[in-house]
Design an enzyme around this catalytic site. Structure first.
Site, short mmCIF file in Angstrom:
data_model
loop_
_atom_site.label_atom_id
_atom_site.label_comp_id
_atom_site.label_asym_id
_atom_site.label_seq_id
_atom_site.Cartn_x
_atom_site.Cartn_y
_atom_site.Cartn_z
N SER A 102 0.85 -1.18 0.00
CA SER A 102 0.00 0.00 0.00
C SER A 102 0.89 1.23 0.00
O SER A 102 1.94 1.25 0.63
CB SER A 102 -0.89 -0.01 1.25
OG SER A 102 -1.30 1.31 1.56
N GLU B 91 -7.17 -10.74 -6.60
CA GLU B 91 -8.33 -9.84 -6.74
C GLU B 91 -8.63 -9.59 -8.21
O GLU B 91 -9.79 -9.50 -8.63
CB GLU B 91 -8.08 -8.53 -6.00
CG GLU B 91 -8.14 -8.72 -4.49
CD GLU B 91 -7.64 -7.52 -3.72
OE1 GLU B 91 -8.12 -7.31 -2.60
OE2 GLU B 91 -6.77 -6.79 -4.21
#
Ligand code: ARG
Length: 465
Positions: free
Chosen positions: A277, A290
């Site tokens: 992140s 994902e």
């Protein structure tokens, strides 16, 4: 130059070119268009339209173009041509003059595009099959690496009964095997050649359609010219193969995303398929998984899109059908990417077996065993189920596992429960008892893994031969 110039006095508008031209995307069929054209040139010799020398000159020119296509040195967009068919014809005419203008005799872009796209689908279905085999390989290797690892199995995302991690792997292996046979079925059905069907009614030239089909690697010619130029069910089937395959991948991805969560803590994903992140330094996000899940949206959309495009179209060819390509090209590409990244994820994955075992021990995943134990003592299953449920309530209230209840506590629920209940409730026993074919016992899974390795070896041999 437009292929249909003679009938027209005015030029096409720039906007019309933008809506009408397919070269910006159908250039991907260049190799197929060239191979199809070589076959057609031979058919024209059989029909007496070309002599041998003319055919050889055409073929040499087409092969030279094919080489450039394969080398990636062709600038399609600079040509301004309408589609890949006019592009190839323009190239021939530029190099060979009038001889180039002979090739389209008896052929229509309608049978040409149907032939090219069938060939393109065949080539890419073979590629996807190859990707699926690689993914199966990665899955079986991952299964073997984690031999004997027990984890919770879920229904409704509630811990239900313990299973072997290998059993989980083999579940997805079954889906991949079906995805492969679905591709085989699709190829079998599309394996007919539209070439020689003309615009819609057939060709007047004696090109020998059987021979044309054989030269292009088809099992035979399409049997009805109207059908051959107008149906795109083979594209729909390819899109369904991709959609179903992606749906399977998305479920595998979702399982792994959950297992990888801080809450479950069941596994480690390799750095190669995760990202950090920009804000939170502690994070390691399962982006590859994902995206395997997320890309389903566009692939399913392409299937739906083409179904709607085809619905209610009158026979035979309509320009609507040019819309068959972009979605299929994207679906094949996305499915390919996901199959490849799926293999990488599995290669780098390691299961934290202490965590999976601990989780399998919690959550009363052995409550069914207590009921089965009572069934062994002659108690009807419905009654046994009820008593086991009460035992769970009792254990929950005390904050202990089922096997931590004393014999006295068990007997207050049912007098038939004795000391010999404890071995039944042990995790290993719970797993080992599921020993019928298809079950998760160590013995069954070891055997299944062996059988699946053999299946995969045969599959590999069948595609390389
Ligand atoms: N670019 C067209 C397609 O992809 C080729 C067929 C054109 N046929 C025609 N009659 N305009 O469908």
């Amino acid at each position: 130059m437009a292929l249909w110039g003679g009938r027209f006095a005015g030029d096409a508008s720039a906007m019309f070119k933008q809506v009408n031209d397919s070269l910006p995307f159908d250039y991907v069929m260049a190799a197929e268009d060239i191979t199809g054209s070589i076959a057609w040139s031979k058919g024209l010799v059989r029909a007496g339209v070309l002599n041998d020398q003319e055919q050889q000159d055409l073929e040499a020119c087409l092969r030279a173009l094919l080489e450039q296509v394969e080398a990636g040195s062709v600038d399609f967009s600079a040509s301004g041509e309408e589609d890949i068919h006019s592009f190839v014809e323009a190239y021939l005419t530029d190099k060979l003059g009038d001889l180039g203008r002979k090739l389209h005799t008896g052929r229509s872009r309608n049978d040409q595009v149907a032939t090219d796209f069938r060939l393109w689908c065949k080539r890419h279905l073979a590629g996807l099959k190859h990707d699926l085999i690689n993914l199966m390989d990665a899955l079986l290797k991952c299964a073997s690496r984690h031999d004997g690892v027990i984890m919770p199995g879920y229904t409704h995302l509630q811990r239900a009964q313990p299973v072997l991690f290998t059993h989980w792997c083999l579940a997805y292996n079954e889906m991949l095997k079906r995805d492969i046979t679905r591709i085989d079925d699709c190829v079998n059905r599309l394996n007919q050649s539209p070439l020689g069907c003309g615009a819609l009614a057939g060709t007047t030239f004696a090109v020998d359609r059987e021979q044309l089909a054989a030269e292009l690697g088809f099992a035979g010619p399409c049997l009805n010219s109207l059908d051959a130029v107008s149906d795109r069910d083979f594209v729909l089937e390819l899109l369904f193969c991709a959609s179903t395959g992606m749906m399977h991948l998305s479920r595998m991805a979702e399982d792994l995303i959950f297992y990888n969560s801080g809450e479950a803590g069941f596994l480690q994903l390799s750095d190669a398929v995760t990202s950090g992140s920009s804000l939170m330094p502690q994070k390691k996000n399962p982006d590859a998984l994902e995206l395997m899940r997320g890309k389903c949206g566009r692939v399913f959309g392409h299937l739906q899109g083409l179904l709607v495009t085809m619905k209610g179209l009158p026979l035979a060819y309509n320009k609507d059908m040019q819309e068959d390509k972009e979605g299929a090209i994207d679906a094949v590409n996305q499915y390919h990417i996901c199959l490849c990244i799926g293999s990488e994820v599995l290669d780098g994955l390691s299961v934290n077996q202490d965590a999976t075992r601990k989780a399998a021990q919690q959550g009363y995943a052995n409550a069914t065993e207590l009921a089965d134990y009572l069934v062994g003592k002659g108690v009807p299953f419905r009654t046994a189920h009820d008593i086991s449920g009460q035992a769970v309530v009792r254990a929950l209230a005390k904050g202990v596992a089922l096997e931590e209840l004393s014999v006295d506590e068990f007997q207050s629920l049912h007098p038939q429960i004795q000391d010999d209940v404890y071995p039944w409730l042990e995790l290993e026993a719970v797993v080992s008892k599921r020993n019928q074919p298809g079950g998760t016992s160590h013995a069954m899974v070891t055997q299944a893994l062996y059988v699946e390795h053999e299946y995969l070896d045969k599959l590999k041999a069948s595609v390389s031969s």
